[in-house]
Scaffold this active site. Sequence first.
Site, PDB file in Angstrom:
ATOM      1  N   SER A   1      -2.477   2.488   2.555  1.00 37.16           N
ATOM      2  CA  SER A   1      -3.271   3.664   2.230  1.00 37.16           C
ATOM      3  C   SER A   1      -3.055   4.035   0.767  1.00 37.16           C
ATOM      4  CB  SER A   1      -2.819   4.827   3.097  1.00 37.16           C
ATOM      5  OG  SER A   1      -1.448   5.094   2.844  1.00 37.16           O
ATOM      6  N   LYS A   2      -3.815   5.007   0.295  1.00 38.13           N
ATOM      7  CA  LYS A   2      -3.649   5.465  -1.085  1.00 38.13           C
ATOM      8  C   LYS A   2      -2.233   5.972  -1.300  1.00 38.13           C
ATOM      9  CE  LYS A   2      -8.131   6.471  -3.023  1.00 38.13           C
ATOM     10  NZ  LYS A   2      -9.139   7.002  -2.087  1.00 38.13           N
TER      11      LYS A   2
END
Length: 496
Positions: free
Chosen positions: A258-259
């Site tokens: 994920s970011k």
Amino acid sequence: MTDYTRPARVRVAPSPTGHMHLGTARTALYDYLLAKKTSGKFILRIEDTDLKRTIPGAEREIMDGLRWLGLDYDEGPDVGGAFGPYRQTERRDLYTQHAKMLVDNGHAYPCFCTPDRLEKVRQEQQKRKETTRYDGTCRKLSSDEAARRIAGGEKYVIRFKMPFEGSTTARDLLRGDIVIENKNLDDSVILKTDGLPTYHLAAMVDDHLMQITHVLRGSEWLGTFPLHVNIVRAFGWDEPEWVHLSIFLKPSGKGKMSKREAAEAVKDGYSIFIKDMQELGFTPEGLLNWMALMGWGVAENDVLTMSDMIEKFSLDHLNPSPAAVNFQKLDHFNGTHIRLFSTDELAARIKPFLTKAGFNVDDARLLRIIPLIRERLVTLDDGIDFAGFFFKETVEPNPDDLIAKGLDARQSANVARKAHEILAALPEINHAAAEPPMRALVEKLALNPNQVFGIVRVAVTGQKVSPPLFESMEIIGRAKVLERLQKAIEMLESMP
RNA sequence: GCCCCCAUCGUCUAGAGGCCUAGGACGGGGCCCUCUCAAGGCCCAAACUGGGGUUCGAAUCCCCAUGGGGGCACCA
């Protein structure tokens, strides 16, 4: 078994919506390997149909990234090819035509539902805990009415008509037949209000027109796989081989990258973005080797060069299960490949890092340094720590580091003075001449080599960790060694 | 919630019914080498998710359970 005798035409089709990441790079690698193995073609196609998400510069980064990795493509936006253009926004008319073909043969229809209405439908479905899907309102419209509304200037999209009954069977090379009941499918948008296609239409049309033989993509596409197969069949086209690659999970294995996780990696000196990796001092060789082995494996000897990979690669042996990224293993492969480089090669790779760090690099000197630091490097960037002091006029050791373990400042100063005496007596400080008398000094002082050499090391290199002492002094040169030792003596003497 | 996919050491994997006492790599531990840090050498610990089948024989084929993952946009 996959047929490797026919030249494959494979493509990597990233969208220019952000930094090029690991997943894209690995897909490109496998594409490349398959192309090389079969004497086929590797193609880059830019999927830029989402105008809102397109980021300027992202396309450039993809092209630079692929080239840096050594994954040169045979056809692409900046190299051309017989099946261009290779940028989807430049193929607009093709999609319009093909969408129309589907409407004409009853496989698609215009839909006038507004985003507002669709959102409302979705919310109600969610409230009733139903699967959120298009409710089929416009599918019921007569073609006359649809034509009238279009003529009236109403905005519309084109939706693909999924069959209501029966099931769809799609074949994935790694998973076999995937069967899904058609009642679980809904009518997806294939052409947007802005006239541009969605992935579903664009990718199918392009893969067909570009004569792609094998579609390698992430397994996040498995959900829409039946849709794609239905679209291809609605056109009456032959299907390519479909290969859905495993996705990458974050290091913990809990969930995909994920970011947030990406930011975490950067903090640890890693990244999932190719551009960052390059700047962090990872090599294409190490990166490729590491990526190749996430989703694929070899029985033994997993240090692989590009030609090893081409030789050993096999589509049938790809692993469909998700893989957690392991950056420690990246370190290992990077270091291993660095040690495989010739001296000239390594010097050329490290020089930009030293230069960027502000050092004025002398090539001849760097060449002498490389053998000393080669097996100590994990990343090229480490060259700054291991070789930087060779290019400094002066070094600034931490005074505390000059004091050897078990000794105080006064005693350490004494050791430094003795060392200075010995080294000053030599016409030239080289490994052969300096080591014996220095060893003798260790004996005479009844200390251990660590203590004596440690003091000299810190004095001369300015750091506690360095390449081997005598070889280093030889490169630094007599004058600077004595000068730095003298300075250290003074520092020690001024300490309480 | 619905749909789909996946399942071997902590992690990446080899394994294609008998070559399996399950191999390799990273990481971990120990020893050797050693002027620091590495690199290198040797050794050790560590896995077939569970249950049912099929078979003379299952890590391998089938079913179920469990666990994990992905997807359910006018994004790709």
